[in-house]
Design a protein around this motif. Sequence first.
Motif, short mmCIF file in Angstrom:
data_model
loop_
_atom_site.label_atom_id
_atom_site.label_comp_id
_atom_site.label_asym_id
_atom_site.label_seq_id
_atom_site.Cartn_x
_atom_site.Cartn_y
_atom_site.Cartn_z
N ARG A 178 142.68 81.65 93.73
CA ARG A 178 144.43 80.85 93.79
C ARG A 178 145.08 80.87 94.64
O ARG A 178 145.77 80.45 95.20
CB ARG A 178 144.35 80.79 91.80
CG ARG A 178 144.02 80.32 90.75
CD ARG A 178 143.38 78.62 91.13
NE ARG A 178 144.33 77.56 92.03
CZ ARG A 178 145.12 76.77 91.37
NH1 ARG A 178 144.82 77.02 89.67
NH2 ARG A 178 145.98 76.42 90.98
N SER A 179 145.25 82.39 94.70
CA SER A 179 146.38 83.11 95.51
C SER A 179 146.05 83.22 97.49
O SER A 179 146.79 82.69 98.26
CB SER A 179 146.30 85.10 95.12
OG SER A 179 145.53 85.58 96.08
N LEU A 180 144.11 82.58 97.51
CA LEU A 180 144.28 81.98 98.66
C LEU A 180 144.22 80.41 98.63
O LEU A 180 144.13 80.14 100.31
CB LEU A 180 142.52 82.71 98.49
CG LEU A 180 142.27 83.52 98.69
CD1 LEU A 180 140.98 84.41 99.22
CD2 LEU A 180 142.96 84.23 100.18
N GLY A 181 144.43 80.18 98.34
CA GLY A 181 144.84 78.35 98.00
C GLY A 181 144.08 77.85 97.53
O GLY A 181 143.82 76.02 98.23
N PHE A 182 142.83 78.17 96.82
CA PHE A 182 141.95 77.49 95.99
C PHE A 182 142.10 76.64 95.06
O PHE A 182 143.24 76.85 94.01
CB PHE A 182 140.81 77.84 95.33
CG PHE A 182 139.40 78.81 96.34
CD1 PHE A 182 138.16 78.31 96.63
CD2 PHE A 182 140.28 80.11 97.32
CE1 PHE A 182 137.67 78.70 97.62
CE2 PHE A 182 138.83 80.26 97.83
CZ PHE A 182 138.34 79.74 98.23
N ASN B 65 154.05 83.37 94.41
CA ASN B 65 153.51 82.59 94.45
C ASN B 65 152.93 82.05 93.00
O ASN B 65 151.38 81.40 93.26
CB ASN B 65 152.02 83.60 95.03
CG ASN B 65 150.79 84.04 94.32
OD1 ASN B 65 151.55 84.82 92.67
ND2 ASN B 65 149.99 84.73 95.06
N LEU B 67 151.73 82.59 90.19
CA LEU B 67 150.50 83.23 89.57
C LEU B 67 150.85 83.45 87.98
O LEU B 67 149.79 83.03 87.34
CB LEU B 67 150.10 84.19 89.66
CG LEU B 67 148.75 84.84 91.18
CD1 LEU B 67 148.06 85.67 91.16
CD2 LEU B 67 147.96 83.61 91.06
N ILE B 89 151.26 73.64 95.20
CA ILE B 89 151.30 75.23 94.90
C ILE B 89 150.15 75.60 95.77
O ILE B 89 150.45 76.32 96.58
CB ILE B 89 150.68 75.46 93.54
CG1 ILE B 89 151.51 77.08 93.19
CG2 ILE B 89 150.50 74.92 93.22
CD1 ILE B 89 152.65 77.36 94.20
N ASP B 90 149.16 75.24 95.52
CA ASP B 90 147.86 75.00 96.92
C ASP B 90 148.45 74.93 98.35
O ASP B 90 147.77 76.30 98.57
CB ASP B 90 146.49 74.08 96.75
CG ASP B 90 146.04 74.71 95.21
OD1 ASP B 90 146.20 75.47 94.07
OD2 ASP B 90 145.67 73.21 94.97
N ARG B 93 150.44 78.51 98.76
CA ARG B 93 149.81 79.35 98.62
C ARG B 93 149.20 80.23 99.88
O ARG B 93 149.27 81.40 100.41
CB ARG B 93 148.61 79.67 97.51
CG ARG B 93 149.86 79.28 95.76
CD ARG B 93 148.76 80.00 94.65
NE ARG B 93 149.03 79.98 93.32
CZ ARG B 93 148.94 79.10 92.71
NH1 ARG B 93 147.66 78.35 92.64
NH2 ARG B 93 149.67 79.59 91.56
N ARG B 94 148.42 79.10 100.36
CA ARG B 94 148.00 79.28 102.22
C ARG B 94 148.83 80.20 102.55
O ARG B 94 148.25 80.53 103.67
CB ARG B 94 147.90 78.18 102.49
CG ARG B 94 146.45 77.46 101.70
CD ARG B 94 146.12 75.98 102.40
NE ARG B 94 145.65 75.35 101.15
CZ ARG B 94 145.91 73.57 101.30
NH1 ARG B 94 145.95 72.93 102.04
NH2 ARG B 94 144.86 72.81 100.13
#
Lengths: 277, 270
Positions: A178-182, B65, B67, B89-90, B93-94
Motif C-alpha cells: 500500500r505504501s508503494l501505491g498499490f 501516508n 497507513l 490515496i494510492d 502514496r506513490r
Amino acid sequence: MSEAGTRVPPRRSGLTRRQKRAVSRGVQYAVFVAALVALGLTADWDQLRNQFAQVDLAERMFPDIITLALKNTVLYTMSGFVFGLALGVVVALMRLSSVGPYRWLAGIYIEIFRGLPALLIFIFVGVAVPLAFPGTEIPGGTYGKVALALGLVAAAYMAETIRAGIQAVPKGQMEAARSLGFSHARAMVSIIIPQAFRIVIPPLTNELVLLFKDSSLVLFLGVTLEERELSKFGRDLASETANSTPILVAGLCYLLVTIPLGFVVRRLEAKAGEATK
Amino acid sequence: MSIEKKNGTGTGGSGTPEIQVRGLHKSFGDNEVLRGIDLEVGSGEVVCVIGPSGSGKSTLLRCVNLLEEPTKGQVFVDGIEITDPDVDIDAVRRRIGMVFQQFNLFPHLTVTDNLTLPQRRVLGRDKEAAGKVAAENLRRVGLSEKATAYPASLSGGQQQRVAIARALAMGPEVMLFDEPTSALDPELVGDVLAVMRMLADEGMTMMVVTHEMSFAREVADRVVFMDGGVIVEEGTPAQVIGNPSHDRTRHFLSRLLDPAMAEVEEDRTP
C-alpha cells in the motif's frame, strides 16, 4: 538434587528397562501375527481368489481402464479442482472482506457445503438443477456437472484453507504494498495471494487427493459409456461378469495416483516446514 | 478552500511545506495515541522524530501516508489534503516512500523484481524502463551484485537498503523512515545510515523516526521530541539533543545511554 534421588532403585522384576521394552514389543508382535494367522485360516481363500483375482478378466480391462476410465477420473478431478479453486479464492476473499454481507454469505456457503455429504450435492446437481431451470444445459455436459458438483464441495474446504493462507502472510506485506501505491485489490493479487499460495500448496494438494476419490460419485449422475470413470467402469464390468476382480483393479488404479500424490504432499510439507525456519 | 489553506502555509518560510500536519489526533479504541500534533516539514528538510516507545512517533509517521487513519485533524502532502475522503490515496502514496522497521521486502520475488514490480503495476512502466530504474537505485545503495538474489539470502542491513532502493525507484518526493535500523544487528546499522545520509545530502525531504541520536545530531535539520502523544519540544539538533529545555526530554536522553549523550554531558559539565 539429593544423594538419595540419584541412587538406582532396586529392580523388582529382575529385568532392565531395555529388557522390559523388548518383552512388551515381543508380545505385541505375537498378538498381531496370531490375529493374521487366525484370519488367514478362517477366510475362504478359494472364494476370494475366484471373486477378486481372475487374471484373464483383469487383462480384458486393459487398455480401456487406463485410456478411458482413469483418463476420465483425472479429467473430472481436474475440472472440479479448477472450478473449486477459483470459487474457493472468491469465497475466501469474501470471508476476509470488510463488507459484512460478503462475510456472512461466505460463512453460510462454507457451513452448508462442508456440512453436506458430497453425494447429496451430486444428486442435487444432477436432479434439482435441471428441474429448477428447465431447458438450460450445464455447459460441458457431464464434465460441466461434475466440475460444478465437485467444485461446490471443494470450494468450501479450499476457501477456509486459502483464507488461513492469506492471513498467514505478515501484515507488513500489505502495508509495504500500500505504501508503494498499490490499491488493496492490486496488492492482494500481486503480493499477498502469490505468497498465500505457497503456504497452502500442501493442503490444496491434499484436497486434490480427496477430490480424486470423490470423483467416483459421478456414478450417481448417470453417464454414457464414454464418460465412465474408474468406479463406474469397474462396477459395470463387475455386474456384467458377476465377478469382483474389476473392482480390485479399479482400486489399484486409484492407488496408482493417490499414493504418489500423498508422497508429493509430504515432500511439499517438509519443504514448507524448512522454509519457515 | 484549498487556496486559503495554501496561503496559510506561506508563513513557514521557503514555499509550501512538503508535509503539514494540523491538529492530528489518533485513538485506538479508548487509547489516545496522538493528542493534537502540529508539524511541518519543509521541502528538502530532514526531520528526526525521537521519543520513548509508546510516545506515538511511529503512529504519527504512519498517519502521514494514511497507513493509519487519523481520528481527527488534517495531513497535507505537497499542499494536497490527504485526509480528505475524496482524495486518491494510492496516487498520493506513490509520491511518499516508506521504509519499515521490519524491511517488508516481498520474499517471493528477487531483489530486482521487488524493485520492478511496483513500478510496473503502479506506475505502468514497461519492463525495460523499470529494470533500468531498478539497476540505478540498487547501485545507489551499493547492492548491484545482489540483483538476482532473494531477500532471505541477504543480511538485515542489505534487506533494508533494498527496501530503501525499492521506495526510491518509485521516484518519491518525500521519504518516511520508521525506525529503519531498530531491527538490525549493531554492526549493520552503519551501512543503512550511510545510505540515508546520502539521501539527505541529495536534498530528499525526509521524516525519520529513530533512536540513533548520533544520526539525528549529524543529519537532521530539525529534531522533534514526542512523549505521551504530543510534541514536547522541537528545534535544531543542538537545541533538542544538545541542550534540551524540558525535563522529559532530558530524562529520555539520559536514559538512552547513547555515546552522543556522553559527549553532551561532557559539554555541559564545565
